[in-house]
Design an enzyme around this catalytic site. Sequence first.
Site, PDB file in Angstrom:
ATOM      1  N   ARG A  17       0.835  -1.194   0.000  1.00  0.00           N
ATOM      2  CA  ARG A  17       0.000   0.000   0.000  1.00  0.00           C
ATOM      3  C   ARG A  17       0.879   1.257   0.000  1.00  0.00           C
ATOM      4  O   ARG A  17       1.577   1.528   0.971  1.00  0.00           O
ATOM      5  CB  ARG A  17      -0.941  -0.001   1.216  1.00  0.00           C
ATOM      6  CG  ARG A  17      -1.931  -1.156   1.164  1.00  0.00           C
ATOM      7  CD  ARG A  17      -2.712  -1.294   2.453  1.00  0.00           C
ATOM      8  NE  ARG A  17      -3.528  -2.495   2.436  1.00  0.00           N
ATOM      9  CZ  ARG A  17      -4.807  -2.547   2.107  1.00  0.00           C
ATOM     10  NH1 ARG A  17      -5.421  -1.446   1.756  1.00  0.00           N
ATOM     11  NH2 ARG A  17      -5.467  -3.680   2.100  1.00  0.00           N
ATOM     12  N   SER A  73     -22.768 -14.718   9.633  1.00  0.00           N
ATOM     13  CA  SER A  73     -22.120 -13.587   8.982  1.00  0.00           C
ATOM     14  C   SER A  73     -22.110 -13.720   7.463  1.00  0.00           C
ATOM     15  O   SER A  73     -21.805 -14.792   6.919  1.00  0.00           O
ATOM     16  CB  SER A  73     -20.684 -13.471   9.501  1.00  0.00           C
ATOM     17  OG  SER A  73     -19.957 -12.496   8.818  1.00  0.00           O
ATOM     18  N   SER A 112     -18.986  -2.034   0.078  1.00  0.00           N
ATOM     19  CA  SER A 112     -18.212  -0.972  -0.559  1.00  0.00           C
ATOM     20  C   SER A 112     -17.304  -1.443  -1.679  1.00  0.00           C
ATOM     21  O   SER A 112     -16.910  -0.648  -2.523  1.00  0.00           O
ATOM     22  CB  SER A 112     -17.366  -0.257   0.493  1.00  0.00           C
ATOM     23  OG  SER A 112     -16.436  -1.148   1.088  1.00  0.00           O
ATOM     24  N   HIS A 132     -21.715   2.904   4.402  1.00  0.00           N
ATOM     25  CA  HIS A 132     -21.684   3.441   3.040  1.00  0.00           C
ATOM     26  C   HIS A 132     -23.073   3.846   2.549  1.00  0.00           C
ATOM     27  O   HIS A 132     -23.236   4.241   1.392  1.00  0.00           O
ATOM     28  CB  HIS A 132     -21.055   2.433   2.076  1.00  0.00           C
ATOM     29  CG  HIS A 132     -19.568   2.332   2.222  1.00  0.00           C
ATOM     30  ND1 HIS A 132     -18.698   3.208   1.611  1.00  0.00           N
ATOM     31  CD2 HIS A 132     -18.799   1.471   2.934  1.00  0.00           C
ATOM     32  CE1 HIS A 132     -17.453   2.893   1.929  1.00  0.00           C
ATOM     33  NE2 HIS A 132     -17.491   1.846   2.733  1.00  0.00           N
ATOM     34  N   LYS A 157     -17.858   9.473   6.459  1.00  0.00           N
ATOM     35  CA  LYS A 157     -18.046   9.379   5.011  1.00  0.00           C
ATOM     36  C   LYS A 157     -19.013  10.470   4.551  1.00  0.00           C
ATOM     37  O   LYS A 157     -18.625  11.619   4.416  1.00  0.00           O
ATOM     38  CB  LYS A 157     -18.468   7.965   4.634  1.00  0.00           C
ATOM     39  CG  LYS A 157     -17.363   6.936   4.900  1.00  0.00           C
ATOM     40  CD  LYS A 157     -17.749   5.542   4.517  1.00  0.00           C
ATOM     41  CE  LYS A 157     -16.562   4.588   4.566  1.00  0.00           C
ATOM     42  NZ  LYS A 157     -15.875   4.489   5.848  1.00  0.00           N
ATOM     43  N   THR A 167     -11.579   4.363  25.958  1.00  0.00           N
ATOM     44  CA  THR A 167     -11.134   5.198  24.848  1.00  0.00           C
ATOM     45  C   THR A 167     -11.527   6.651  25.092  1.00  0.00           C
ATOM     46  O   THR A 167     -12.679   6.937  25.438  1.00  0.00           O
ATOM     47  CB  THR A 167     -11.764   4.726  23.518  1.00  0.00           C
ATOM     48  OG1 THR A 167     -11.406   3.363  23.294  1.00  0.00           O
ATOM     49  CG2 THR A 167     -11.265   5.565  22.357  1.00  0.00           C
ATOM     50  N   THR A 168     -10.586   7.562  24.893  1.00  0.00           N
ATOM     51  CA  THR A 168     -10.908   8.984  25.004  1.00  0.00           C
ATOM     52  C   THR A 168     -12.001   9.347  24.006  1.00  0.00           C
ATOM     53  O   THR A 168     -11.975   8.903  22.857  1.00  0.00           O
ATOM     54  CB  THR A 168      -9.645   9.836  24.740  1.00  0.00           C
ATOM     55  OG1 THR A 168      -8.669   9.522  25.738  1.00  0.00           O
ATOM     56  CG2 THR A 168      -9.964  11.320  24.790  1.00  0.00           C
ATOM     57  N   THR A 211      -8.119  -6.527   0.773  1.00  0.00           N
ATOM     58  CA  THR A 211      -9.395  -5.807   0.788  1.00  0.00           C
ATOM     59  C   THR A 211     -10.427  -6.536  -0.064  1.00  0.00           C
ATOM     60  O   THR A 211     -11.612  -6.577   0.278  1.00  0.00           O
ATOM     61  CB  THR A 211      -9.195  -4.370   0.271  1.00  0.00           C
ATOM     62  OG1 THR A 211      -8.161  -3.742   1.045  1.00  0.00           O
ATOM     63  CG2 THR A 211     -10.472  -3.562   0.405  1.00  0.00           C
TER      64      THR A 211
END
Length: 416
Positions: free
Chosen positions: A30, A145, A197, A225, A256, A285-286, A371
């Site tokens: 990438r 799934s 996507s 999406h 998005k 998590t903040t 991906t």
Amino acid sequence: MPFFNRIHLFHYESYLQQQLHQLKENGNYRYFLDVNKSARHFPVFYYESGGITKRAINFCSNDYLGMSVEEDVIAKLSFTAHQSGTGSGGTRNISGTTKQHVSLEQTIAAWHQKEAALLFGGAYLANFTALQTLGRSIKDLIFISDERNHASMIEGMRSAGNQKMIFGHNDAGHLEEILSSLPLHQPKLIVFESVYSMNGSIAPVRDIITLAKKYNALTYIDEVHAVGLYGASGAGICEQEDLLQQVDIINGTLAKAVGVIGGYITASQTIIDFIRSFGSGFIFTTSLPPAVCAAAEKSITLIQQQSSQRTKLFHLVEYLRRLLGDADITFTENSSHITPVRIKNAVECKNVADKLLTQHGVYVQPVNHPTVPKGEECLRLIVTAKHTREQAAHLVTSLKQVLIEEDTYHMQEQQA
């Protein structure tokens, strides 16, 4: 000689370099383009190449409506940042819940016709935490799934450690086969997306929800999406299909079509309170900056009030596909706004993308494994509400020329 000098030691750097080299050889490494994004000129941006500033048109942005460059959204973020600062300064339970967080969650819940919502730093974290928490907490829960689900959902289910059964992509018949093979009392969670996507397909949401009700399963849908684009107020495919109150848990993004950053889930008060109370990915998590929350809420309000940008986007998608057809460029037919053009392999996919950028000022990111499965490498063409017809035409003309050049090169290589 000391014993440790006689044994083979593992060379960490060498091993990692070898793996990276193999990734590059396969065409799956990438490369990141340093984009100088312009709020004024979007989707045109600027980048440096060889010490020279160049311009290009972005055809791979998920900022579908251009809300990240909307003046009112920018102004809201700036105004709130001056009032509240650049960060929240804490987790949600330690000073990180501000009035902006509460207001945004209420707006999101109402948008999706749910009782409550829960904000996360991103939709990946929201998926991961929600699925992990439900799996670890509900004894014998089985995940069912779709085979094309996003990595965030896959990792959340894997982390939970529960049994997972996979049904064919958007195959309601296969889903029913799986559901009917399980005891009715068995806890089950069907996990799927509304808009996929990579291939642009749209799930048979109504069929899936009907089966869930029939076989006593919960439903978890990722609408990242679709949020902002589909339905009367832009709430997504579930709104478009009048199914908002039928689906159990909705995952969405603020990064998005909403044009800011962050993710969320929305569901019943009980489910949201449960994830809020037991989900480590939320608890530790903040929280998002208050200014980000205010900007996201402003963007959602504008999306709800204005359908013209969505209409423009879909008209431009139709125009792009008509041009591709006229140019004999094959693309994956679907009912969404995503237009994938299949390329033969990963190396060629990158070559085409590189030529589009350097020779034509067209930026399309190659989409390769992991991906997408190997053999399904593609260029995912994205037009936004900020693109023009002239820019879409330039994309098609440029792509046609590059594809012809690639075919000619391969023919000459075979003859040599």
